[in-house]
Design an enzyme around this catalytic site. Sequence first.
Site, short mmCIF file in Angstrom:
data_model
loop_
_atom_site.label_atom_id
_atom_site.label_comp_id
_atom_site.label_asym_id
_atom_site.label_seq_id
_atom_site.Cartn_x
_atom_site.Cartn_y
_atom_site.Cartn_z
N GLY A 357 -7.12 75.77 62.64
CA GLY A 357 -7.26 77.42 62.98
C GLY A 357 -9.00 77.27 63.54
N LYS A 376 -16.62 69.80 61.96
CA LYS A 376 -15.69 70.70 62.32
C LYS A 376 -16.53 71.99 62.82
CE LYS A 376 -13.94 73.34 58.64
NZ LYS A 376 -13.04 73.44 57.95
N ASP A 472 -5.54 78.52 50.98
CA ASP A 472 -4.93 77.78 51.68
C ASP A 472 -4.37 76.65 51.08
OD1 ASP A 472 -3.71 78.21 54.39
OD2 ASP A 472 -6.06 77.38 54.87
#
Length: 689
Positions: A357, A376, A472
């Site tokens: 995401g 990332k 998460d």
Amino acid sequence: MSMSYAFINGIEVVSMPTNLYYSRLDDQGLPFIGQEAQFQINNYTALENVHRLNIGGNSIPAVNDTGMYRNWYDDYFYLVPAGVVASNTSIKLDYSIIPQYTAPDDVYRTARSMGSNRTENLLYNLTWRLPVDSGFRYLVRLHFCEFDPYVETASDRRFSIYIDNKTAEAAFDVMEASGGKGRPMYKDYVVMIGNTGDKSEYTLFIALHPKNLFSAYADGFLNGLEVFKLNNSGGNLAGPNPAPQAPPAGNEESSPKAEKSNTKRKLLFSIGGCGIGLLIILVLLCCIIVWRHRKMHWYGAYCKGSRFCCWMDPYKRKSFWAKSSSLPDELCRHFSLDEIKAATSDFHEALIIGVGGFGNVYKGFLDNGETIAAIKRLNPLSRQGAREFKTEIEMLSQLRHIHLVSLIGYCNDNSEMILVYDYMINGTLRDHLYDTKNDPLTWKQRLKICHGAAIGLNYLHTEVKYTIIHRDVKTSNILLDEKFSAKVSDFGLSKMDPKIDVVNTGVKGTWGYLDPEYARGHALTEKSDVYSFGVVLFEVLCARKALDQKLAVDQVNLAHWVKKCIADGPLYQIIDPRLRGKISPECFKVFVEIAESCIQEAGVNRPLMNDVMEKLGFALELQETADAGKEKINPAGEHSYQDILFPLARDIDVDTLGSNVIAAPNPVHDSGSSLSYDIFSSTISPKEL
């Protein structure tokens, strides 16, 4: 007088079988890359090992070699991109082509391939970058052994081999060359690395590319790699030393008068140089002060209102509350965008190792390739943004734990938001459960991973100043290092709870793992992480997605389906078929009990993460104890347990159960979520089920 000299620290002589690395007398020689002629390696050729790699596997120490005390190292420092690690530890090797002492069995039972995505594989090469000295010939030995169960015949998997950007094999087929599966073999090549001017070092590229035509799988693989430097025409293996500078021409400075004049001149130069150097230092100090003032002003505006503003200061890199910490200042390194681009070859698609995401994750090579990192990069179109970026750095810059992924640094130049982590060679836990060509994890591996992840989450809940709720937790956020040790990752959605009880916040997370109580009432507690982790536990047991829209309606949501199976009895439906017969009944009972308690609808009925951690540790002990008992009965053999089709009643001695036993819900005690069952005998066979 020459300043050149040579020295040696020690000499070791080890016996080597005849012709192991030398050409036999009846051989025509070895392929000479880029040349039409063959190259003969004889007894007058000296070989120096430069690289010896166990591709896709762990390092193999000299004591575990085949009697020649060679060290075999893992290959991930040299690899671009990561590829897919494959292994087949159960295959019986047939050494009918090469002697068994050529390489250890583990070299031929592990490999690295490109994976199953035909479209992506055709876009890049699986490449190893190997530093060597220029000006020498090199013997390159590639080890192969086909063990993929899906590859059955010749032409199933053909690929090209490139050495030093030249074609060594246009369409190589291991099955065709070796004559069958499980038959180790190797291919030798000689390549000349010419002189490269002032640079004595050279990067030797060895690459594989799938053959699209006449091949069932667009894939290439390699098991092992050896590179040897061959002596030059003078019998030398040493690279050239820098030539000493010659003294100035002429002898006019040899006289006393010239020497005195030279001394005065040197003194004047020294004084002048010191003055200029001092002036330069003062100017640089002024520039640094001005630059730092502007930098801090910008960063302060960026994170105004946060008690963690200091994380942006590249000179402090600590949050205010952690100033007294004994951790080093280099917790959070600031990278320039140029450094990141250099590490990722300007964000080359071939280096992408994950997509989430937040954006793409790249494999990067920092500090001139000495450090491999996972980089990332925020996708500007991502729903996550600056807040998650800052949260990730705030959290991880103050946390250090063996079961949490380590943050190396960040970059926020030119509107880019980039995070740099330690590279986890085995990817995510999800990568090893389903939709993958990786070998399935053993039950004990899965237990250790779950236990490690629970330890990491318990650290966040109980062992930091303020409770941190991850928010998460899922299998794609549990990373695995080279030893398959679990590392909890991705803290972009995490929340810090100074009150420890409840955090009122907007609902965020991943459907399928999301705590239903939190989703309905927006009340976030650490029990929300417990629910998500319960889904992870069943995902590990079932090897299926938390949400799978392709399944029947009642099976789409894993947590709901598991509850239904527990209530109705047929719990055998959820177990990964590859685990049947591998789990001890005692361990299974404890594991399912703790997993089922984690996914209770009401948070108050769920255990604390500390309880989950302890019970998973207990389940691991039970499995190891059972395995040890099997090992005594059948040393070095495979351990097999009765297939566990249903939960076992808590008051039943599992050792007394027969093979024809199934369980049904007890109408008196069963409440739809309990694990209490009556046991009755049956003659139904597993096939009928």
